[in-house]
Write a protein that holds these residues in place. Structure first.
Motif, PDB file in Angstrom:
ATOM      1  N   GLN A 146       0.888  -1.153   0.000  1.00  0.00           N
ATOM      2  CA  GLN A 146       0.000   0.000   0.000  1.00  0.00           C
ATOM      3  C   GLN A 146       0.930   1.207   0.000  1.00  0.00           C
ATOM      4  N   ILE A 147       0.557   2.232  -0.731  1.00  0.00           N
ATOM      5  CA  ILE A 147       1.393   3.427  -0.758  1.00  0.00           C
ATOM      6  C   ILE A 147       0.751   4.483   0.137  1.00  0.00           C
ATOM      7  N   VAL A 148       1.520   4.924   1.131  1.00  0.00           N
ATOM      8  CA  VAL A 148       1.029   5.886   2.120  1.00  0.00           C
ATOM      9  C   VAL A 148       1.576   7.264   1.756  1.00  0.00           C
ATOM     10  N   LEU A 149       0.661   8.213   1.513  1.00  0.00           N
ATOM     11  CA  LEU A 149       1.050   9.553   1.065  1.00  0.00           C
ATOM     12  C   LEU A 149       0.655  10.575   2.123  1.00  0.00           C
ATOM     13  N   ASP A 150       1.631  11.303   2.653  1.00  0.00           N
ATOM     14  CA  ASP A 150       1.362  12.333   3.655  1.00  0.00           C
ATOM     15  C   ASP A 150       1.704  13.701   3.100  1.00  0.00           C
ATOM     16  N   TYR A 151       0.731  14.610   3.181  1.00  0.00           N
ATOM     17  CA  TYR A 151       0.947  15.954   2.643  1.00  0.00           C
ATOM     18  C   TYR A 151       0.146  16.958   3.464  1.00  0.00           C
ATOM     19  N   ARG A 152       0.842  17.887   4.065  1.00  0.00           N
ATOM     20  CA  ARG A 152       0.208  18.964   4.833  1.00  0.00           C
ATOM     21  C   ARG A 152      -0.876  18.462   5.783  1.00  0.00           C
ATOM     22  N   GLY A 153      -0.545  17.450   6.543  1.00  0.00           N
ATOM     23  CA  GLY A 153      -1.453  16.967   7.571  1.00  0.00           C
ATOM     24  C   GLY A 153      -2.549  16.027   7.106  1.00  0.00           C
ATOM     25  N   GLU A 154      -2.585  15.739   5.806  1.00  0.00           N
ATOM     26  CA  GLU A 154      -3.567  14.755   5.316  1.00  0.00           C
ATOM     27  C   GLU A 154      -2.841  13.482   4.890  1.00  0.00           C
ATOM     28  N   ARG A 155      -3.497  12.362   5.156  1.00  0.00           N
ATOM     29  CA  ARG A 155      -2.902  11.081   4.753  1.00  0.00           C
ATOM     30  C   ARG A 155      -3.847  10.320   3.812  1.00  0.00           C
ATOM     31  N   VAL A 156      -3.284   9.912   2.678  1.00  0.00           N
ATOM     32  CA  VAL A 156      -4.016   9.086   1.714  1.00  0.00           C
ATOM     33  C   VAL A 156      -3.284   7.757   1.588  1.00  0.00           C
ATOM     34  N   VAL A 157      -4.029   6.657   1.653  1.00  0.00           N
ATOM     35  CA  VAL A 157      -3.433   5.334   1.450  1.00  0.00           C
ATOM     36  C   VAL A 157      -4.017   4.715   0.182  1.00  0.00           C
ATOM     37  N   VAL A 158      -3.137   4.401  -0.752  1.00  0.00           N
ATOM     38  CA  VAL A 158      -3.551   3.707  -1.979  1.00  0.00           C
ATOM     39  C   VAL A 158      -3.199   2.242  -1.783  1.00  0.00           C
ATOM     40  N   SER A 159      -4.218   1.403  -1.654  1.00  0.00           N
ATOM     41  CA  SER A 159      -3.940   0.024  -1.236  1.00  0.00           C
ATOM     42  C   SER A 159      -3.527  -0.876  -2.392  1.00  0.00           C
ATOM     43  N   GLY A 160      -3.702  -0.441  -3.620  1.00  0.00           N
ATOM     44  CA  GLY A 160      -3.405  -1.337  -4.745  1.00  0.00           C
ATOM     45  C   GLY A 160      -4.373  -2.499  -4.719  1.00  0.00           C
ATOM     46  N   ASP A 161      -3.879  -3.707  -4.699  1.00  0.00           N
ATOM     47  CA  ASP A 161      -4.711  -4.887  -4.466  1.00  0.00           C
ATOM     48  C   ASP A 161      -4.283  -5.472  -3.126  1.00  0.00           C
ATOM     49  N   TYR A 162      -5.233  -6.082  -2.412  1.00  0.00           N
ATOM     50  CA  TYR A 162      -4.853  -6.644  -1.108  1.00  0.00           C
ATOM     51  C   TYR A 162      -5.761  -7.776  -0.696  1.00  0.00           C
ATOM     52  N   LYS A 163      -5.283  -8.557   0.274  1.00  0.00           N
ATOM     53  CA  LYS A 163      -6.128  -9.537   0.956  1.00  0.00           C
ATOM     54  C   LYS A 163      -5.702  -9.584   2.410  1.00  0.00           C
ATOM     55  N   ARG A 164      -6.550 -10.187   3.244  1.00  0.00           N
ATOM     56  CA  ARG A 164      -6.286 -10.223   4.679  1.00  0.00           C
ATOM     57  C   ARG A 164      -5.926 -11.625   5.172  1.00  0.00           C
ATOM     58  N   ARG A 165      -6.102 -12.637   4.317  1.00  0.00           N
ATOM     59  CA  ARG A 165      -5.775 -13.999   4.747  1.00  0.00           C
ATOM     60  C   ARG A 165      -4.271 -14.218   4.769  1.00  0.00           C
ATOM     61  N   PRO A 166      -3.811 -15.148   5.617  1.00  0.00           N
ATOM     62  CA  PRO A 166      -2.382 -15.445   5.615  1.00  0.00           C
ATOM     63  C   PRO A 166      -1.949 -16.015   4.265  1.00  0.00           C
ATOM     64  N   ASP A 167      -0.758 -15.660   3.841  1.00  0.00           N
ATOM     65  CA  ASP A 167      -0.201 -16.138   2.576  1.00  0.00           C
ATOM     66  C   ASP A 167       1.270 -16.426   2.848  1.00  0.00           C
ATOM     67  N   PRO A 168       1.685 -17.705   2.698  1.00  0.00           N
ATOM     68  CA  PRO A 168       3.072 -18.041   3.047  1.00  0.00           C
ATOM     69  C   PRO A 168       4.112 -17.379   2.140  1.00  0.00           C
ATOM     70  N   THR A 169       3.685 -16.721   1.078  1.00  0.00           N
ATOM     71  CA  THR A 169       4.656 -16.141   0.145  1.00  0.00           C
ATOM     72  C   THR A 169       4.815 -14.634   0.281  1.00  0.00           C
ATOM     73  N   CYS A 170       4.061 -13.996   1.174  1.00  0.00           N
ATOM     74  CA  CYS A 170       4.257 -12.542   1.304  1.00  0.00           C
ATOM     75  C   CYS A 170       3.886 -12.030   2.694  1.00  0.00           C
ATOM     76  N   ALA A 171       4.353 -10.821   2.989  1.00  0.00           N
ATOM     77  CA  ALA A 171       4.091 -10.200   4.294  1.00  0.00           C
ATOM     78  C   ALA A 171       2.609  -9.836   4.413  1.00  0.00           C
ATOM     79  N   PRO A 172       2.037  -9.979   5.630  1.00  0.00           N
ATOM     80  CA  PRO A 172       0.603  -9.699   5.802  1.00  0.00           C
ATOM     81  C   PRO A 172       0.267  -8.202   5.738  1.00  0.00           C
ATOM     82  N   PHE A 173      -0.957  -7.918   5.307  1.00  0.00           N
ATOM     83  CA  PHE A 173      -1.513  -6.563   5.224  1.00  0.00           C
ATOM     84  C   PHE A 173      -1.372  -5.827   6.558  1.00  0.00           C
ATOM     85  N   VAL A 174      -0.986  -4.578   6.480  1.00  0.00           N
ATOM     86  CA  VAL A 174      -0.879  -3.749   7.687  1.00  0.00           C
ATOM     87  C   VAL A 174      -1.947  -2.651   7.616  1.00  0.00           C
TER      88      VAL A 174
END
Ligand SMILES: [Zn+2]
Ligand SMILES: [Zn+2]
Length: 334
Positions: free
Chosen positions: A98-126
């Motif tokens: 996910q790309i976290v963008l901070d600008y002048r006190g506002e935060r936008v998160v662009v999550s791209g694609d995501y899932k919440r289930r465990p996946d042995p091949t990648c780090a879990p969603f934060v």
């Protein structure tokens, strides 16, 4: 007061971050691109400079050749103009962020694609609290509830054991899904060699190089037909019904995709053993994520926006849909 997020501008070809003069996941070549992950509907070749995780950059190198690359590891922040840009895990495929963008006190998160289930091949969603959460909605309908992954893998192994003289041929997207199916098979105790179609080789090797163990893998090319009896073979979805598969010993045709929840899709593709294994969140994961992130606004990209917008309305979260082009159902593409 200025409208929330007025420094972020959605265009059909991507999300433009004005004060950074950079684009998130642009579908056309741009001078400065921030890329969430390596799937082709998010990562394209031909940009001037790319900011992404080291893993995503390595995947882009394999697919598009050397990039003018600025690696940003999970948890690191870089400044582009007045914008602080951070990358945090999205749990979708190796390196996905996910790309976290901070600008002048506002935060936008662009999550791209995501899932919440465990996946042995990648780090879990934060979960990153923010003002605007930009989410996908690939499976944004209440009918989409993905079953337990382990149970789907067990169905595969059951078939393998009970079909004499046959093999199980699994269609899986070459980036992410293929390696996840292999790693999930290992977790369920399947330690036999797994065979692969040539199109899988480079990405499987790359996963191993980047520290994701996949066990013993062998190419189908060069294997005798007898050797393939009782084996799991992984191939791109497009190879399931083509001439290539005729060399295999009477394959049970399987496919690993969230779309296998739709019987019609399985039938269209002549899939005998549909496996509902998705790298996108299902309805519950999408709505739970919005609740946990608790943004002031939700902006919705590719998928089924209407139902999720309605859900947002019921839960008093302001939402809008972004009409991005070229965002395909990336579990189907090759
Ligand atoms: Zn993707
Ligand atoms: Zn996507």
């Amino acid at each position: 007061m200025a409208r929330l997020g007025n420094w972020i501008e959605p265009f059909p070809e991507g999300i433009y971050v004005k004060p950074a003069d950079a684009w998130v996941d642009p579908s056309q070549p741009k001078e400065r691109a921030l890329v969430t992950h390596g799937h082709a509907d998010h990562a394209r070749g031909g940009h001037g400079a790319v900011w992404a995780t080291p893993e995503t950059l390595a995947i882009m190198d394999v697919r598009y050749g050397q990039q003018c690359a600025n690696p940003v590891a999970y948890g690191e922040t870089v400044r582009l103009g007045e914008v602080a840009v951070g990358f945090v895990p999205a749990g979708h495929v190796l390196g996905s962020a996910q790309i976290v963008l901070d600008y002048r006190g506002e935060r936008v998160v662009v999550s791209g694609d995501y899932k919440r289930r465990p996946d042995p091949t990648c780090a879990p969603f934060v979960v990153v609290p923010c003002d605007i959460f930009i989410t996908e909605a690939t499976f944004g309908l209440p009918v989409f509830r993905h079953p337990d992954t382990g149970a789907e893998i067990d169905r595969l192994l059951h078939r393998l054991r009970h079909e004499e003289g046959r093999c199980v041929l699994v269609g899986a997207y070459a980036l992410g899904k293929a390696q996840r199916v292999i790693a999930e098979l290992r977790l369920r105790g399947h330690h036999e060699p797994i065979y692969y179609h040539g199109a899988m080789e480079r990405l499987c090797n790359l996963y191993e190089t980047l520290g994701v163990p996949l066990g013993e893998l062998r190419p189908v090319a060069g294997a005798k037909k007898d050797e393939l009896v009782g084996r799991v073979i992984i191939c791109p979805p497009s190879a399931l019904n083509d001439r290539w598969s005729r060399r295999l010993p009477d394959p049970v045709t399987a496919m690993a995709s969230g779309w296998m929840r739709v019987r019609q899709r399985a039938r269209q593709k002549n899939v005998e053993l549909p496996l509902v294994i998705s790298d996108h969140g299902d309805w519950d994961e999408l709505t739970r994520t919005i609740m946990e992130v608790a943004p002031k606004e939700v902006w919705i990209t590719h998928g089924r926006e209407d139902a999720l917008m309605h859900w947002c309305m019921l839960h008093q979260v302001k939402s809008r849909e972004l009409h991005l082009v070229g965002r395909e159902d990336d579990e189907e593409e090759e």
